[in-house]
Design a protein around this motif. Structure first.
Motif, PDB file in Angstrom:
ATOM      1  N   ARG A   1       5.527   3.539   1.098  1.00  0.00           N
ATOM      2  CA  ARG A   1       5.016   2.343   1.774  1.00  0.00           C
ATOM      3  C   ARG A   1       5.499   2.330   3.223  1.00  0.00           C
ATOM      4  N   ASP A   2       4.634   1.904   4.116  1.00  0.00           N
ATOM      5  CA  ASP A   2       4.943   1.899   5.543  1.00  0.00           C
ATOM      6  C   ASP A   2       6.037   0.879   5.848  1.00  0.00           C
TER       7      ASP A   2
ATOM      8  N   GLU B   1       0.848  -1.206   0.000  1.00  0.00           N
ATOM      9  CA  GLU B   1       0.000   0.000   0.000  1.00  0.00           C
ATOM     10  C   GLU B   1       0.878   1.248   0.000  1.00  0.00           C
ATOM     11  N   GLN B   2       0.597   2.151  -0.930  1.00  0.00           N
ATOM     12  CA  GLN B   2       1.437   3.343  -1.123  1.00  0.00           C
ATOM     13  C   GLN B   2       0.712   4.605  -0.682  1.00  0.00           C
ATOM     14  N   PHE B   3       1.487   5.488  -0.055  1.00  0.00           N
ATOM     15  CA  PHE B   3       1.010   6.803   0.345  1.00  0.00           C
ATOM     16  C   PHE B   3       1.964   7.817  -0.289  1.00  0.00           C
ATOM     17  N   ARG B   4       1.692   8.181  -1.537  1.00  0.00           N
ATOM     18  CA  ARG B   4       2.646   8.986  -2.311  1.00  0.00           C
ATOM     19  C   ARG B   4       2.933  10.344  -1.679  1.00  0.00           C
TER      20      ARG B   4
ATOM     21  N   PRO C   1       7.665  -6.204  -5.894  1.00  0.00           N
ATOM     22  CA  PRO C   1       7.581  -5.490  -4.608  1.00  0.00           C
ATOM     23  C   PRO C   1       7.503  -6.406  -3.385  1.00  0.00           C
ATOM     24  N   THR C   2       8.011  -7.640  -3.476  1.00  0.00           N
ATOM     25  CA  THR C   2       7.975  -8.557  -2.330  1.00  0.00           C
ATOM     26  C   THR C   2       8.689  -7.930  -1.131  1.00  0.00           C
TER      27      THR C   2
END
Length: 300
Positions: free
Chosen positions: A87-88, A58-61, A246-247
């Motif tokens: 990403r967190d 999950e991305q938070f740009r 993105p693993t």
């Protein structure tokens, strides 16, 4: 009137094998500490989807490269900060524990099963076959383990599955040599001779009579191989030959963050610390297993 002789004192009860094992294991405080850290590692790996605040991809740009919460400019929404894609980090580290634990379990299971089988075959084989098997193992051990794993992954193709296969093949000779040496030592003992006299067949001699008495050093080797597997998988991931983005595998996370090492220290520090703490705890636990299982190291 005749005096009755006093009844003989009963011999003190011998503690159970499990209780005796934990007694000697608990004497090594480092091993106990490592066991608790490893238990936490297993808990995190099992319940990561429920513990992690966000999904691993999950991305938070708008929050890319946000520092940890205790650093100026950080946010408690991302306690360990975020990576270059927003990403967190905490969520990715927790999910990464699942991959590392999976790698360790698969590699140890495959390498130990194959190595123990080949080691027993070598110990019970004629001299020419025994020598041939051991020379092949010597050739494999002559190569640096990580380099050989890298070559195998390059042949098979970069992926986490191929990395596990390569690491398991590289680790197998250690089990072969250890099992063969232990089995050869047991073959000289009277109980094996007695089993042969009563007509025990070869499979029973190998797997029922001899193998249970060879398990102590194999268990210690398995514990140490677990940490080596995690370390090698992280190294292959860092080199781009293991798990692919993105693993959220720890070595792959380090590889993705190389160019940001000077401006965002947390993106490389936390995956590195996760690898360090996990490998150290397993090695400490392995030392405790050796102390508890090796009769030569037990104090009377």
């Amino acid at each position: 009137m005749t005096e009755t002789a006093p009844a003989p004192l009963a011999a003190p009860a011998r503690p159970s094998a499990l209780r005796e094992f934990f007694h000697y294991f608990a004497e090594n405080r480092g091993a106990v500490f490592g066991m608790w850290i490893f238990a936490g590692f297993v808990f995190v790996a099992a319940f990561a989807p429920w513990i992690a605040p966000y999904g691993p991809a999950e991305q938070f740009r708008d929050h890319a490269l946000t520092p940890p919460a205790w650093v100026e400019g950080g946010s408690w929404a991302f306690p360990l900060g975020t990576d270059p894609l927003g990403r967190d980090m905490l969520s990715r580290l927790l999910h990464g524990a699942r991959y590392s634990f999976f790698v360790g379990v698969v590699v140890v299971t495959v390498s130990a099963a194959g190595g123990v089988l080949i080691g027993l075959i070598s110990a019970f084989s004629p001299k020419w076959l025994d020598a041939a098997i051991m020379r092949v193992m010597d050739i494999i051990l002559a190569f640096p383990s990580l380099l050989l794993a890298l070559v195998l992954v390059a042949i098979l193709g970069p992926s986490l599955t191929n990395a596990m296969i390569a690491i398991a093949l590289v680790a197998q000779p250690h089990y072969v040599r250890l099992t063969r040496a232990s089995a050869l030592g047991e073959l000289q003992k009277d109980y094996v001779t007695a089993a042969r006299v009563v007509g025990a067949r070869l499979p029973r001699l190998m797997f029922v009579t001899v193998l249970p008495n060879c398990l102590a050093p194999i268990i210690v080797q398995a514990a140490l191989s677990f940490s080596t597997a995690i370390l090698d998988a992280a190294a292959l991931g860092f080199l781009g030959m293991g798990a692919q983005p993105p693993t959220p595998e720890w070595g792959t996370m380090l590889a993705e963050a190389r160019e940001f090492i000077l401006r965002a220290w947390w993106v490389v520090t936390f995956p590195g610390l996760a690898i360090l703490i996990t490998v150290l705890s397993i090695n400490l636990m392995g030392d405790g297993l050796r102390d508890a299982l090796d009769p030569k190291l037990k104090r009377s």
